[in-house]
Design an enzyme around this catalytic site. Sequence first.
Site, PDB file in Angstrom:
ATOM      1  N   THR A   1       4.385   1.610   2.279  1.00  0.00           N
ATOM      2  CA  THR A   1       5.609   1.914   1.562  1.00  0.00           C
ATOM      3  C   THR A   1       6.319   3.093   2.337  1.00  0.00           C
ATOM      4  OG1 THR A   1       4.895   1.215  -0.491  1.00  0.00           O
ATOM      5  CG2 THR A   1       6.714   2.418  -0.700  1.00  0.00           C
ATOM      6  N   ALA A   2       5.677   4.220   2.315  1.00  0.00           N
ATOM      7  CA  ALA A   2       6.274   5.440   3.186  1.00  0.00           C
ATOM      8  C   ALA A   2       6.731   4.897   4.386  1.00  0.00           C
ATOM      9  CB  ALA A   2       5.553   6.411   2.943  1.00  0.00           C
TER      10      ALA A   2
ATOM     11  N   GLY B   1       0.899  -1.235   0.043  1.00  0.00           N
ATOM     12  CA  GLY B   1      -0.009   0.027   0.208  1.00  0.00           C
ATOM     13  C   GLY B   1       0.948   1.168  -0.098  1.00  0.00           C
ATOM     14  N   CYS B   2       0.270   2.432  -0.353  1.00  0.00           N
ATOM     15  CA  CYS B   2       1.009   3.594  -0.523  1.00  0.00           C
ATOM     16  C   CYS B   2       1.392   4.038   1.066  1.00  0.00           C
ATOM     17  CB  CYS B   2       0.113   4.571  -1.285  1.00  0.00           C
ATOM     18  SG  CYS B   2      -1.533   5.092  -0.261  1.00  0.00           S
ATOM     19  N   TYR B   3       0.695   4.000   1.726  1.00  0.00           N
ATOM     20  CA  TYR B   3       1.030   4.459   3.368  1.00  0.00           C
ATOM     21  C   TYR B   3       1.993   3.522   3.893  1.00  0.00           C
ATOM     22  CZ  TYR B   3      -2.665   8.195   3.794  1.00  0.00           C
ATOM     23  OH  TYR B   3      -3.511   9.138   3.620  1.00  0.00           O
TER      24      TYR B   3
END
Lengths: 349, 349, 349, 349
Positions: free
Chosen positions: A156-157, A152-154
Site C-alpha cells: 500500500t505504501a 498488504g501494508c508495504y
Amino acid sequence: MGEQLRVAIVGSTGYGGVELIRFLIGHPQVQITSVISSSSAGGLLSEGFPHLNEIVTDTLDGVDIELIRSKADLVFTATPHGVSSKLVPQLLEAGLKVVDLSGDFRLRDGSVYEHWYKHEPADSRYLEQAVYGLAEVFGEDVRDVSFVSNPGCYPTATLLGLIPAVQAGWIDPATIIIDAKSGVSGAGRGLGLTVHYSEINENFLAYKVNKHQHTPEIESVLSRVAGHEVTTTFTTHLVPMTRGILCTMYASMNGERTDEDFIDLYKQFYEGRRFVRIIAKGKWPATKEVWGSNYCNIGFSADARTGRVTIVSVIDNLVKGAAGQAIQNMNLMMGWDEALGLGLTPAFP
Amino acid sequence: MGEQLRVAIVGSTGYGGVELIRFLIGHPQVQITSVISSSSAGGLLSEGFPHLNEIVTDTLDGVDIELIRSKADLVFTATPHGVSSKLVPQLLEAGLKVVDLSGDFRLRDGSVYEHWYKHEPADSRYLEQAVYGLAEVFGEDVRDVSFVSNPGCYPTATLLGLIPAVQAGWIDPATIIIDAKSGVSGAGRGLGLTVHYSEINENFLAYKVNKHQHTPEIESVLSRVAGHEVTTTFTTHLVPMTRGILCTMYASMNGERTDEDFIDLYKQFYEGRRFVRIIAKGKWPATKEVWGSNYCNIGFSADARTGRVTIVSVIDNLVKGAAGQAIQNMNLMMGWDEALGLGLTPAFP
Amino acid sequence: MGEQLRVAIVGSTGYGGVELIRFLIGHPQVQITSVISSSSAGGLLSEGFPHLNEIVTDTLDGVDIELIRSKADLVFTATPHGVSSKLVPQLLEAGLKVVDLSGDFRLRDGSVYEHWYKHEPADSRYLEQAVYGLAEVFGEDVRDVSFVSNPGCYPTATLLGLIPAVQAGWIDPATIIIDAKSGVSGAGRGLGLTVHYSEINENFLAYKVNKHQHTPEIESVLSRVAGHEVTTTFTTHLVPMTRGILCTMYASMNGERTDEDFIDLYKQFYEGRRFVRIIAKGKWPATKEVWGSNYCNIGFSADARTGRVTIVSVIDNLVKGAAGQAIQNMNLMMGWDEALGLGLTPAFP
Amino acid sequence: MGEQLRVAIVGSTGYGGVELIRFLIGHPQVQITSVISSSSAGGLLSEGFPHLNEIVTDTLDGVDIELIRSKADLVFTATPHGVSSKLVPQLLEAGLKVVDLSGDFRLRDGSVYEHWYKHEPADSRYLEQAVYGLAEVFGEDVRDVSFVSNPGCYPTATLLGLIPAVQAGWIDPATIIIDAKSGVSGAGRGLGLTVHYSEINENFLAYKVNKHQHTPEIESVLSRVAGHEVTTTFTTHLVPMTRGILCTMYASMNGERTDEDFIDLYKQFYEGRRFVRIIAKGKWPATKEVWGSNYCNIGFSADARTGRVTIVSVIDNLVKGAAGQAIQNMNLMMGWDEALGLGLTPAFP
C-alpha cells in the site's frame, strides 16, 4: 438499526482485528454482530484486550460458517496466510461478502504465491474472483463486488507512492528500489525474539532482504500499471516503534522534472481522494503524521544532480495498511462514501 | 604515569566529548589532562553529566591555546562545524597533535565545503594537511602524522560497506544508492523539536533528502577509490532510538556474484582489522549488535533476480562514527595498536 | 596466564549470563573457561548473541559437573529459580566456589521461600551455608567464603537505599513503602506478551502488587538490620526501557532531619565504597546515570511538612542488580579489590 | 449548523490544544470557529502540526478579546500557568463561557497558589467563581455554570483513585502516599534537556520530589472530601513514553477490607459514569489500556499482611488529564451528555 450492515470479524484477537473493531464501533452504517477467534472461542474479547473493557462485551465465537451466515452479511478475515485460502471460499459459497486481509488472494498466479509464501495457494477460481482493493487506484473495480483482497501494508505504501509516476512514464520502472521500514506491530501479536522488547528497543535492523513475500505483490501491480513486467529491489527494516511504515523509493527519471512537477502530477492523480496527502516542496513525511489514521502522506525530491527522484510515503500499517483500507473497501463494495467511519484525526503526539 | 600521552578534549560537554572520555578513562597510554568547553568553562563537567559524578571530577577549562599547549600533547576537537575551521589551525601552530571530529577538514575542496555546509571553509593550507582517518581503509596514511580529520558517522558506515566492492570493480559506482538511518544522538545535545521526545518517540522520518552535508564526503572518497568521479543518491532518516546507524546500500553488479563471493572479498579486504565483522550468509546486521562499541558489522544480499547487491552496514554513531574512531586514529598516529583502549564489548541488551 | 582464576558461567544464554561475560572479558585476574547452557549446548554462544561474534568464539558446554570441575575454579550460576536449588549443591560438593544469581539461596527459611516462590526450597544445609552478598553492607561476610548468594535486583536497589537510615534509627521501619520500577530486561529473554514490544512500548504498568517474590528478601534483611521483624509494602512496575531500576522509598522519620543530614549519614555509611554515589541536595537520580555500570545512586528529600523522607535509588538491574554485583562478590571471595574488572563508566546517552 | 456551539481554543499550538481539536472535530454539537496562538498568529496551524494538514486549514488568530467574542460562545484556554490568570477574567467579562486548562484557578487560596506556583495569583473574585471540574465527582457543580477550572493531570488520576475510599472512611487520609509516573507529553512542547530524546529515552527519573505544584490541588480536594485538612506525600516521575499517567497510591486501611470490597465500593461510587472502569480482582491497570481515550482505569490490592491498600489508577494525561475532561466539562456546562464527542476507543497497540 435494522438497516445496518451486519459485520463479522474473523481473527478478532489479532492487531488487525482489534483495529477493525476500533473503527467499526464508530461506523454509522455498520453493526458488529460477531467477533470470531479460532483459538479463544468462548472467552471474552476484552479478556485479552483490556482496552476494550466495557466497550466490547462480546464473547468470541468460533469459526463456524453456519453461525457466521446467520449473524452477518459481510466478513472481514484478518487471518494468517494459509488460513484465509481455505476459509474464504467457504464464506463466499455461503453467500457472504468478504474482505480478506491476508496475502492469500493478492497474487493471481498460484505458483508465484507458493514460491514467496511457502504455502499452498488458494483455488484458482477464487484467486480470479478476488478484486485487489488498492482503494485510491483501483477503487472503481471494488464497487459492488462481493470479494475484495485487501492490499498488504508495504505494498500500500509503496504503490501509492510509485503508481502515478510509473503510469505517467516519468520514471524507469527497471530502476525502482524500495527501502521500506516498519514498526513492530506489523509482525503481529505472536511471540518471538524478533518482537521481544529487550531485543528490539534501541535497535534497528534489516530483515528478509530480497526475500519479502510482498515483493511479487508490488511487482505484479507495477507491471499492470506499466504495461510490461517490472522487477524491483525491495528491502524491509524493523523500526523500534509500534505503528508506522515509511517507504523511501528511488528511480531514475525519464527527462527532467522538478519537485513541483511531481507534486502537481500526484495532486492531480489523487484529486478527490481525501486519504492521500501530498507534502509541500522541501518537506518529507513522518510516520507520526498519520498515526492511528487512514492517511497516506507522500513527499518528493527530484534530484537534477543524479537524475533520480526520491519518493517518500508513510502510512499507519494497522490502518491504511490493514484495517482502515479494509473498511474503505467495504464502503466501496456497499456503494457508500469511501471515508465513512474512517474520519479519525491522527493522534499527535 | 609520566610517559603517558597528555590529552585534551575541546567540546567535552557534547555527546562526542563525553564518549571520548568514557573510552579514554580506560586507555592505558593516555591521561586526560584537560576537559574544555567554551560555554561551560569554570563549572564541573559532572554538573551537566551526572553519570560522571566521582569519575571525572575536573573543572572545565576554557578554550585557551596557551593553556592547552601547557597541559596537553594531543587535542581532540569535538567542536561544531564552523568552529574547528578556526580553532584547529591555532592548535597545530602551537605544535599540538590534533584529531578533529568536525566536518571542517574532511573535504579538500573549500568550495564544495561551502556549498554543502553553508560555512566559510578552513584555510586551504590546513585542508591539505588534514589526513582523512578512515582507519580500516586509509590507516596507513595516518601513521605518524600530527593532524587527522575524523570521518563523519554516515560516511564511516557507508564507506566501510562500499569501498571493497567499488575497489574490486564488482559494482557500478554510478548506480549506488545509500539509504541511511540514524539514532537521535547524531543530532547532538542541542535543543529543538527534531530532538523533542514527544515528537520523535514512536516516529520515523526522512530528513535532508538529497541535501545532507555528508554527501560530498562519501562521493569524494568513492571517487578516490574508483579512480573517477562518482555521484550518489544519499538519504538520511531519523530512528526513534539514541544510538546506532544502519546504512542500506544498493548497486548494480558487474557480473554475477553470490553472497559468498562478497563475504570472501570483504573478509579478505578487512583481514586483520578487528573492528570490522562480516556477517554470515543469510543474516543481516542490527545496530544493537555494535551498541557502545567500535565495531562495524556488514552483511550482503547479491540478488541474481535483479542483478543488484544490497549491502547493509551498522555502527554506533558515537563510537565508530565519532569518538571510537578518533581514538583509533590517535592510536595510529602514535604508532600504537589501533585497538588500544577500544576493547569494550557491545552492551546487549 | 596460568595464575588466573578459571571461571565457568552456567546460564550463559540469558541476559545475566552475557552481561557477566561482557565484564569478565576485561577482568585482569579471570579467564572464562566454560560457557554453559542446558538448552543450547553444542552450539556457538555467538549464534544466539551476534554482538559477541569474533569476541567469544566458544561452543556452549552442557551442564556436566565433572566437566565443570575439570575446567573451572569458580562458577556463576545465572540459572532460573528452582534450577539453582538443585545445581548449586552439586557444584559445592565438587569443591567449586559458587556465586549464585538466582533467588534460591537468598532466604534462610525454606518455608518462606516456598510461600513466595511456589517452588520447593533448597536443602537447608546449603541455605545455611549461603552468604548473602550485598557487597556494600555485608561485604566483610563474603571475604574468603566459597558460596555467595547474589542479591536480587529490586532488593539491591531497595536495601542500599534503606539500610543506613534503618540502622541509624532515623526512620520507622513499620512505615516503609517501596515503589519500584524496572526496565524490561529484568524479565529475562523468555517469551510472553509481557515482554512483547508492541504491548510494552509506550506503556507503563504495575504487576505482582503485594505479591512479588523479592518482598521477603527485603524484609528479612531489613529485620536483620533493625533487630526486629519488619513488614513492608512493595510494589513493582514495568518501564518501557531495557535496563534500569528506580526505587522510590517512603518512611516516617523519627525526629526532624534535613536532606543534608541524610546525605551526611549515607556518605559516612558508604565511605570508601566506590559504587555507591550520594546525590547532591535538591537532585534526584535517573537510571541513565548508571546505565551499563555497577553504580548505585541515591538521593533524598526529607519533608518537614509531612514528617516523611523520600529516598530514591537507581541501579542497572543487569549490572549492580545481577552480573556486576556477582563479580564484586567474586572479587571479595578471592580477597581482591572489589572493583576489579568493574570499572566501566556508565554509557551516556 | 447554525445551532452548534461556537468554540475557540487559546493555546492551539500546544499539545493540549491539538488534542482538544482532535476530539472537537468529531463533536456533533460543536464548531471550532477560532484557533488561537499568541506566538504563531497569522500562520497556519497545520504548518507546525502537519498531522492536521487538509483537516484543519485555519489560520491562527491572535489573542484578541473582541475577535474571540465575535467568533465564539465558549473558549478553552489551554494556556500556561500565569497566562490564564490574566486572560480568563477578560474572557468572562466579555460574556464568554470558559474552560481553563491551566493551574491558575484550581486553588481557592491565592497565597497557596503563590507558594507552589511561584506566580502571582488571579484576582480572588475569579478564583471564587471557578468551579473545579472533576467531572465524575463534582460534575453536578458544573452543570450550567459559565466558568470551569479543569483539573490537573496528576490530580485527576489521583483523586479518582482516592476519593471513594476517603469519603467512605476506609482509609486514613494522614497515611496517603502518592507515587505518580507520567509520560513526557505532560511537559508540553517547550524545549529543554528534560524532554530531549537522547536524554529521556531509556531513562526513568524522579523530579520535583515533595515540590510538585499539583500537591496542594490534591490536598485541597481530599480535605474537602475528608472534612478535615489532609496532607499527602506526592512524588512525580518521568516515564520514557509520550502519553499516560499511572498513580500508585498507598494508605493504611481503617478495618479489614478485601479487594472485592474496594471493587464494590468503587463500582457503586462511579455507577453510570462510563469513563471510569474498575479493574477485576488480581489485575492492575496499564496506561496503554486508556491511550488516546477519556477513560480512567482503577485497580486495587488490599493487603491484610500490612494493613494497607494499594490503589493504582491510569489515564491518558492529554485526554482525561486535559483535553478530554475539558470537553466533558463543556458538555456538562451545556447540559449535554457528558460523553458527547468523547467516544473514541483507546488505540491499541
